[in-house]
Enzyme design. Structure first.
Site, PDB file in Angstrom:
ATOM      1  N   LYS A   1      45.271  44.436  45.861  1.00  0.00           N
ATOM      2  CA  LYS A   1      45.022  42.985  45.976  1.00  0.00           C
ATOM      3  C   LYS A   1      43.907  42.704  46.978  1.00  0.00           C
ATOM      4  CE  LYS A   1      48.398  40.351  43.866  1.00  0.00           C
ATOM      5  NZ  LYS A   1      49.774  39.954  43.979  1.00  0.00           N
TER       6      LYS A   1
ATOM      7  N   LYS B   1      50.543  38.734  35.354  1.00  0.00           N
ATOM      8  CA  LYS B   1      50.342  37.281  35.381  1.00  0.00           C
ATOM      9  C   LYS B   1      48.890  36.940  35.678  1.00  0.00           C
ATOM     10  CE  LYS B   1      54.780  35.873  37.402  1.00  0.00           C
ATOM     11  NZ  LYS B   1      55.380  35.758  38.748  1.00  0.00           N
TER      12      LYS B   1
ATOM     13  N   LYS C   1      48.951  47.418  33.539  1.00  0.00           N
ATOM     14  CA  LYS C   1      50.237  46.743  33.312  1.00  0.00           C
ATOM     15  C   LYS C   1      50.020  45.296  32.872  1.00  0.00           C
ATOM     16  CE  LYS C   1      51.217  44.830  37.787  1.00  0.00           C
ATOM     17  NZ  LYS C   1      52.070  44.478  38.859  1.00  0.00           N
TER      18      LYS C   1
HETATM   19  P1  AMP Z   1      55.725  39.255  39.737  1.00  0.00           P
HETATM   20  O1  AMP Z   1      55.113  38.816  38.470  1.00  0.00           O
HETATM   21  O2  AMP Z   1      54.815  40.130  40.526  1.00  0.00           O
HETATM   22  O3  AMP Z   1      56.334  38.154  40.553  1.00  0.00           O
HETATM   23  O4  AMP Z   1      56.902  40.244  39.325  1.00  0.00           O
HETATM   24  C1  AMP Z   1      58.237  39.871  39.155  1.00  0.00           C
HETATM   25  C2  AMP Z   1      59.072  41.018  38.642  1.00  0.00           C
HETATM   26  O5  AMP Z   1      58.618  41.440  37.361  1.00  0.00           O
HETATM   27  C3  AMP Z   1      59.037  42.278  39.524  1.00  0.00           C
HETATM   28  O6  AMP Z   1      60.321  42.875  39.535  1.00  0.00           O
HETATM   29  C4  AMP Z   1      58.049  43.148  38.830  1.00  0.00           C
HETATM   30  O7  AMP Z   1      58.255  44.526  39.102  1.00  0.00           O
HETATM   31  C5  AMP Z   1      58.326  42.829  37.378  1.00  0.00           C
HETATM   32  N1  AMP Z   1      57.132  43.053  36.554  1.00  0.00           N
HETATM   33  C6  AMP Z   1      55.935  42.410  36.651  1.00  0.00           C
HETATM   34  N2  AMP Z   1      55.063  42.879  35.736  1.00  0.00           N
HETATM   35  C7  AMP Z   1      55.725  43.837  35.034  1.00  0.00           C
HETATM   36  C8  AMP Z   1      55.369  44.693  33.938  1.00  0.00           C
HETATM   37  N3  AMP Z   1      54.167  44.646  33.388  1.00  0.00           N
HETATM   38  N4  AMP Z   1      56.307  45.559  33.492  1.00  0.00           N
HETATM   39  C9  AMP Z   1      57.547  45.613  34.036  1.00  0.00           C
HETATM   40  N5  AMP Z   1      57.944  44.837  35.060  1.00  0.00           N
HETATM   41  C10 AMP Z   1      57.051  43.956  35.559  1.00  0.00           C
END
Ligand code: AMP
Ligand code: TRP
Length: 328
Positions: free
Chosen positions: A113, A198, A195
């Site tokens: 980041k 968002k 991956k």
């Molecule tokens: P975030 O979008 O960073 O707030 O992630 C929220 C949750 O979703 C966390 O537990 C991440 O590890 C999971 N997560 C986000 N992107 C992925 C992805 N591409 N595959 C699996 N888990 C994800």
């Protein structure tokens, strides 16, 4: 036997996608019968990078409604907003005084980041994993269900808890992460080596939980595939393996079953079926979401009740921490 404590959270930024659902929320829903669950909307983590205030406020409610729409049951689980419980930043400060700059600088999420942000890195972004450790440790958590990218942060949490306990006495339980074997890292539909995220600039890379059916069908149609024709879960077929992962998680069919079903069949048929599986899976979630958003009072009440339950536990931990450290 004492019930297991389970804690996890998602940042109220961007649009929730199938990676978030499969990596995190799907596990949460299943774990509601396994222990005492706390699912947090981690808005203090969201502001470690700049957010538009009006949008952030809206996103907090959107995420809370999505938790419920996906099947988090407020009768079973505690749902609350992180910034409403000031024990989180308070414990984070104390843990800041235990964590070392060196270990935080090694966090891969921070490194990638901060590269993206080129010099515009806030102190909050650097401290991000310490706040996450505080979230987890406040509730004497046993299990942290997350996607693969968060394992390193849970490891840091364990390390901080051990270090704190060693210095001040046995205060914190040492938590463990929990991930799915397949689906802990859902990949972009456009770049299967990255991956699903968002913050992806390419909207075709993600399927968002609130995407409309035609949008979903279109994104799956243009999803990249691998060379060859077979529909197999294999290392040299990252794009198809990713689509199989999504198909399997949303249909409840195993990857082996799906491989058999599509033996001798083409990508076109596979993709058409997958699109319908995704559309039908998301339909009831989207319907519940719309309904929940219309009942403003209900959501407020869920979050207020959740906050009370969360504070009852976190206060106890904070009292012990203050005592142990010699504060106040
Ligand atoms: P975030 O979008 O960073 O707030 O992630 C929220 C949750 O979703 C966390 O537990 C991440 O590890 C999971 N997560 C986000 N992107 C992925 C992805 N591409 N595959 C699996 N888990 C994800
Ligand atoms: N850092 C997590 C993410 O980006 C979100 C998070 C914050 C979290 N606090 C947490 C996850 C506590 C699990 C437990 O996905």
């Amino acid at each position: 036997m004492a019930q297991k404590r389970i804690f996890s959270g998602i940042k109220p930024t961007g649009r929730l996608h199938l990676g978030n659902y499969i990596g995190a929320i799907k596990q949460w829903v299943a774990m509601q019968n396994e222990g005492e669950c706390f699912f947090c909307i981690v808005d203090l983590h969201a502001i470690t990078v700049p957010q538009e205030p009006k949008i952030l406020k809206e996103k907090i409610r959107e995420l809370a409604a999505l938790y419920l729409a996906c099947g988090i049951d407020p009768e079973k689980s505690v749902i609350f907003v992180q910034s409403h419980n000031l024990d989180h930043p308070a414990l984070a400060w104390i843990l800041d005084c235990v964590a070392s700059m060196g270990q935080l600088g090694r966090m891969t999420q921070y490194k990638s980041k901060s590269e993206e942000l080129k010099g515009k890195v806030s102190v909050g972004l650097f401290n991000y994993p310490v706040l996450m450790a505080a979230d987890i440790l406040l509730y004497q958590t046993d299990l942290v269900p997350v996607g693969e990218d968060q394992i390193q942060h849970v490891e840091l949490t364990r390390d901080l808890a051990e270090r704190f306990n060693h210095r001040f006495g046995q205060i914190f339980k040492i938590p463990e992460h929990r991930i799915f074997k397949i689906g802990a890292r859902v990949m972009s539909l456009q770049h299967p080596e990255k991956k699903m995220s968002k913050s992806d600039d390419d909207p075709n890379g993600t399927i968002d939980l609130l995407d409309q059916p035609d949008e979903i069908r279109r994104k799956i149609k243009v999803a990249v595939t691998d060379s060859g024709r077979e529909i197999l879960f294999r290392e040299d077929k990252p794009a198809i393996s990713n689509l199989l992962t999504i198909y399997s998680h949303l249909s409840g069919k195993s990857v082996e079953e799906l491989e058999k079903k599509y033996q001798g069949k083409g990508y076109r048929e596979f993709k058409d079926d997958l699109a319908e599986v995704v559309v039908e899976f998301l339909r009831p979630i989207q319907q519940r979401y719309t309904q929940i958003r219309q009942e403003k009072k209900y959501l407020d009440q869920v979050l207020a009740t959740g906050l009370k339950k969360a504070q009852a536990i976190s206060r106890r931990t904070m009292n012990q921490v203050y005592q142990a450290v010699g504060l106040g």
